[in-house]
Structure formats: structure tokens, C-alpha cells
Design a protein around this motif. Structure first.
Motif, short mmCIF file in Angstrom:
data_model
loop_
_atom_site.label_atom_id
_atom_site.label_comp_id
_atom_site.label_asym_id
_atom_site.label_seq_id
_atom_site.Cartn_x
_atom_site.Cartn_y
_atom_site.Cartn_z
N UNK A 324 0.82 -1.20 0.00
CA UNK A 324 0.00 0.00 0.00
C UNK A 324 0.85 1.26 0.00
N UNK A 325 2.16 1.09 0.22
CA UNK A 325 3.05 2.23 0.29
C UNK A 325 3.77 2.52 -1.00
N UNK A 326 3.23 2.05 -2.11
CA UNK A 326 3.80 2.38 -3.41
C UNK A 326 4.76 1.36 -3.98
N UNK A 327 4.80 0.16 -3.39
CA UNK A 327 5.73 -0.87 -3.85
C UNK A 327 5.10 -1.86 -4.82
N UNK A 328 3.82 -1.67 -5.13
CA UNK A 328 3.12 -2.67 -5.96
C UNK A 328 3.79 -2.86 -7.32
N UNK A 329 4.08 -1.78 -8.03
CA UNK A 329 4.67 -1.90 -9.37
C UNK A 329 6.06 -2.53 -9.33
N UNK A 330 6.86 -2.15 -8.35
CA UNK A 330 8.22 -2.69 -8.26
C UNK A 330 8.20 -4.19 -7.99
N UNK A 331 7.35 -4.62 -7.07
CA UNK A 331 7.24 -6.05 -6.80
C UNK A 331 6.70 -6.79 -8.02
N UNK A 332 5.72 -6.19 -8.69
CA UNK A 332 5.15 -6.84 -9.86
C UNK A 332 6.17 -7.07 -10.95
N UNK A 333 7.00 -6.08 -11.22
CA UNK A 333 8.03 -6.23 -12.25
C UNK A 333 9.03 -7.32 -11.89
N UNK A 334 9.47 -7.32 -10.63
CA UNK A 334 10.43 -8.34 -10.21
C UNK A 334 9.81 -9.73 -10.24
N UNK A 335 8.55 -9.84 -9.86
CA UNK A 335 7.86 -11.14 -9.90
C UNK A 335 7.79 -11.68 -11.32
N UNK A 336 7.38 -10.85 -12.25
CA UNK A 336 7.25 -11.31 -13.64
C UNK A 336 8.61 -11.70 -14.22
N UNK A 337 9.65 -10.94 -13.88
CA UNK A 337 11.00 -11.28 -14.37
C UNK A 337 11.48 -12.61 -13.79
N UNK A 338 11.17 -12.87 -12.53
CA UNK A 338 11.56 -14.12 -11.88
C UNK A 338 10.82 -15.30 -12.51
N UNK A 339 9.51 -15.16 -12.69
CA UNK A 339 8.72 -16.25 -13.27
C UNK A 339 9.16 -16.56 -14.70
N UNK A 340 9.60 -15.54 -15.43
CA UNK A 340 10.00 -15.74 -16.83
C UNK A 340 11.22 -16.63 -16.96
N UNK A 341 11.96 -16.84 -15.87
CA UNK A 341 13.14 -17.70 -15.92
C UNK A 341 12.78 -19.19 -15.88
N UNK A 342 11.52 -19.48 -15.61
CA UNK A 342 11.10 -20.88 -15.46
C UNK A 342 10.08 -21.21 -16.56
N UNK A 343 10.50 -22.04 -17.50
CA UNK A 343 9.64 -22.43 -18.60
C UNK A 343 9.67 -23.96 -18.73
N UNK A 344 8.50 -24.52 -19.01
CA UNK A 344 8.39 -25.99 -19.10
C UNK A 344 9.29 -26.54 -20.21
N UNK A 345 9.37 -25.85 -21.35
CA UNK A 345 10.22 -26.36 -22.43
C UNK A 345 11.67 -26.49 -21.99
#
Length: 369
Positions: A324-345
Motif C-alpha cells: 500500500x506504500x507504493x511498492x506494488x509496481x516494483x514487486x510486480x516487475x520483479x515477480x514477472x521477471x523471476x517467473x520468466x526464468x522458469x519455462x516448461x520447455x
């Protein structure tokens, strides 16, 4: 290659979870690479004994316990038919080396060590048998074979708690591209995704709701999943909580995408596939610092890891305040970048190399730093 994937459930079993997703993604993608794949598993009421799905032959037999001897007998009668076997351990492996020729390559796939969870789900004598089979019997059976762990903490637990001596390779879970757009709800929402079983400790979340709503009366909690604990949990749902049961993938993603936080109070995981799926939608996770989840969540970057035994409600409240203190976008970007490193292929390419007796292909090293 001719490959048998042996797992105690298939992804359409009523009690299926992340381990079944992993086994299915391996099976169908190995088939897409040209392998002949047979998925051997238990049969839930109403399921066909045999069917073909996406090039994978399903053979179903037995229930939660009888599937083990029945699968061994089935493999014994076909012991020369397969080049390789993925022997998936869900607490107890199938001990397939007992009935297969030495030339057959066997990979024991372990999601997490169950020694502590046997005491949660079984009486004392049953837990003792489970630990004996998971520990000394498994260690001896697979001592000459390579194994696969889905996370570094699982590999460490295999060495330290099971005394595993053979080589252990890391082949992580993957994540699919989301089919819905990310975007959080204006009002605070939490989402919890997973099977409703005792070791997930959903009660800790329910116990925290009243405390969380004192500071945020609008807060709502969505719980997605099914399992043997469902009826008991429904009977004690506090105000502000919806237990949805099983949801289709798109509906599940829509609820997760709207949440401020994904939360889990689990006692331990092999990895925590729901954490990765939430991260792909830009949603960070609050979890305890336990096996599997300590790998899936990067503390302070893609979520928060709470000391085991600490106050779950206070930990979630602190994370909500940070979001709620303005960290939503920063966490979201880091989360998506982390998840992108894991692919089933990527994971399947590594598994295929191991099934062929090769090291991982260049570019398919473990994605952990």
C-alpha cells in the motif's frame, strides 16, 4: 525413446496437485519431442482404464495404496519395453528398479521430503513405515541411479534427512504464460491457491483474518482449491473469506491477478507451483521460510519469507502495508521477471538429456543464482 512416467495420480484425478502438473508437462512434452510415452497411474472413480491424450498413453489401475504393487506387476510383465522410467516419488516411490532390467534408465523424481508430513497425515505406526520406506529403503533401492529434485532445498533435504548418496540433478517446475491481464483490485485482497490438506495449514490464514480486517475492514480473502480439508474449512470460514473450490484456469488466474498478495502457510513444499503462477501475474507471495518456498520466493524481491513459528497475521499485515506504500509496481516487475526464468520447455529439455544419459544441454543450467 520409450518412456514410462509413473505417478500415483494423473492431472485429472480429484486429488491432483502440483506434482501431477509436473508429471503431465514432462509426459506430454516428451511425447511432442517424438518419444513414446506411457503415463501409469492410479484410477479414480469414473476414470477410464486406458486412453490417449496429446500423444500420451494413460494406463490406470488401483487406488492410493494398491497402485504401487499393481504398477510393479504391470512393469514386470513389460520389463523390456521401456528405455527409461520417470519414477515419481510422492512420499513413497514405486521402487521400479526392483522389476526392471539394469539397462533401463530410471530417474527418481522427488518433489519434497515427506518425513515430517507423515506425522501430520498418518498415525504413529503409519508415519514410521512411511519414513522407513522414504528413507532407508529408497536410499538403498536408488543408490546406483540418478535422481531429480525440483528445487535446491529438496536436494539438500535428500542429502541431509534421507542420506541420499546417488547423483541429484535439478529440474525445476515451469510456468505457462498467463491468459489474463494483471491488475490488482482497488480494495485489499489476498488469494491462497493449493490443495486443502493438513500440511498446507490454511487454518493459520483463517485465524489471521479477523486481525487483518481490524486495520482493513474491506479486506477479502479468496481460497482456491479442493481436498479432504474442504468441508471442515468451509464450516469455520470467517467473514470476508470465500472458499471457491476448484476453478477453471482462466477464472483462477483472474482472481489471482486481482489480489494484492498470494499467501501460503504451508509446512513445506517441493517448490510451490502456485507461487510461480502468481509471480507470472505480478503478484508477490507471503510464505514461511520452509523447504521449497524458500526457493520459490526471493525474500524482499518477489515476496516475503517469515520465520517458521512467527505470527502469520503480522507478517501478512506488514506485507500489505508495504504494497500500500507504493511498492506494488516494483514487486510486480520483479515477480514477472523471476517467473520468466522458469519455462516448461526448458525443464523438459533438461529432463530429456538426463533420460538419454547426458548432462543438461548448454543453456539449460539451473535458473537459480
Amino acid at each position: 525413446m520409450r518412456v514410462a512416467v509413473v505417478n500415483w495420480r494423473d492431472p485429472w484425478h480429484p486429488a491432483a496437485g502440483g506434482a501431477e502438473t509436473y508429471a503431465w508437462e514432462m509426459a506430454r512434452r516428451l511425447a511432442a519431442l517424438g518419444s513414446q510415452v506411457c503415463f501409469v497411474t492410479a484410477r479414480a472413480p469414473g476414470q477410464r482404464r486406458r486412453e490417449d491424450v496429446e500423444g500420451v498413453r494413460f494406463v490406470r489401475m488401483g487406488g492410493p495404496l494398491t497402485v504401487y504393487p499393481l504398477v510393479l506387476a504391470w512393469l514386470l510383465l513389460r520389463r523390456g519395453r521401456f528405455d527409461a522410467v520417470l519414477d515419481c516419488q510422492n512420499g513413497i516411490p514405486f521402487f521400479t528398479p526392483w522389476v526392471l532390467p539394469r539397462r533401463t534408465r530410471v530417474l527418481c523424481v522427488i518433489h519434497h521430503v515427506h518425513d515430517r508430513q507423515f506425522g501430520v497425515h498418518l498415525p504413529r505406526w503409519g508415519a514410521a513405515i512411511g519414513r522407513f520406506l522414504e528413507g532407508p529403503v529408497s536410499r538403498w533401492t536408488y543408490r546406483r541411479y540418478a535422481s531429480v529434485a525440483v528445487s535446491p532445498s529438496t536436494a539438500a533435504a535428500m542429502r541431509e534427512r534421507l542420506g541420499w548418496t546417488g547423483p541429484i540433478h535439478l529440474v525445476p517446475n515451469g510456468v505457462h504464460e498467463p491468459v489474463v491481464a494483471a491488475g490488482r483490485s482497488p480494495a485489499a485482497r489476498l488469494v491462497c491457491v493449493g490443495r486443502l490438506v493438513a500440511h498446507k495449514r490454511v487454518d493459520l490464514l483463517l485465524d489471521a483474518v479477523a486481525q487483518l480486517r481490524q486495520g482493513r475492514p474491506e479486506l477479502h480473502v479468496d481460497i482456491i482449491g479442493r481436498g479432504p480439508e474442504e468441508a471442515r474449512l468451509r464450516a469455520r470460514l470467517p467473514e470476508g473469506v470465500t472458499l471457491h473450490g476448484h476453478l477453471p484456469e482462466e477464472a483462477k488466474q483472474r482472481l489471482v491477478a486481482g489480489a494484492w498478495l498470494h499467501v501460503t502457510a504451508s509446512q513445506g513444499e517441493g517448490w510451490g507451483l502456485s507461487v510461480l503462477e502468481a509471480a507470472a501475474l505480478g503478484v508477490p507471495t507471503v510464505a514461511f521460510d520452509v523447504d521449497g518456498l524458500c526457493d520459490a520466493v526471493r525474500h524482499g524481491e518477489t515476496g516475503w519469507l517469515l520465520p517458521e513459528g512467527s505470527d502469520f497475521g503480522k507478517g501478512v499485515a506488514a506485507a500489505l502495508d508495504e504494497m500500500d506504500g507504493g511498492q506494488y509496481d516494483a514487486y510486480g516487475e520483479r515477480c514477472r521477471a523471476w517467473a520468466a526464468r522458469f519455462r516448461w520447455d526448458r525443464s523438459v529439455a533438461r529432463m530429456f538429456a538426463l533420460l538419454q544419459g547426458r548432462a543438461a544441454a548448454p543453456g539449460h543450467e539451473e535458473p537459480w543464482p
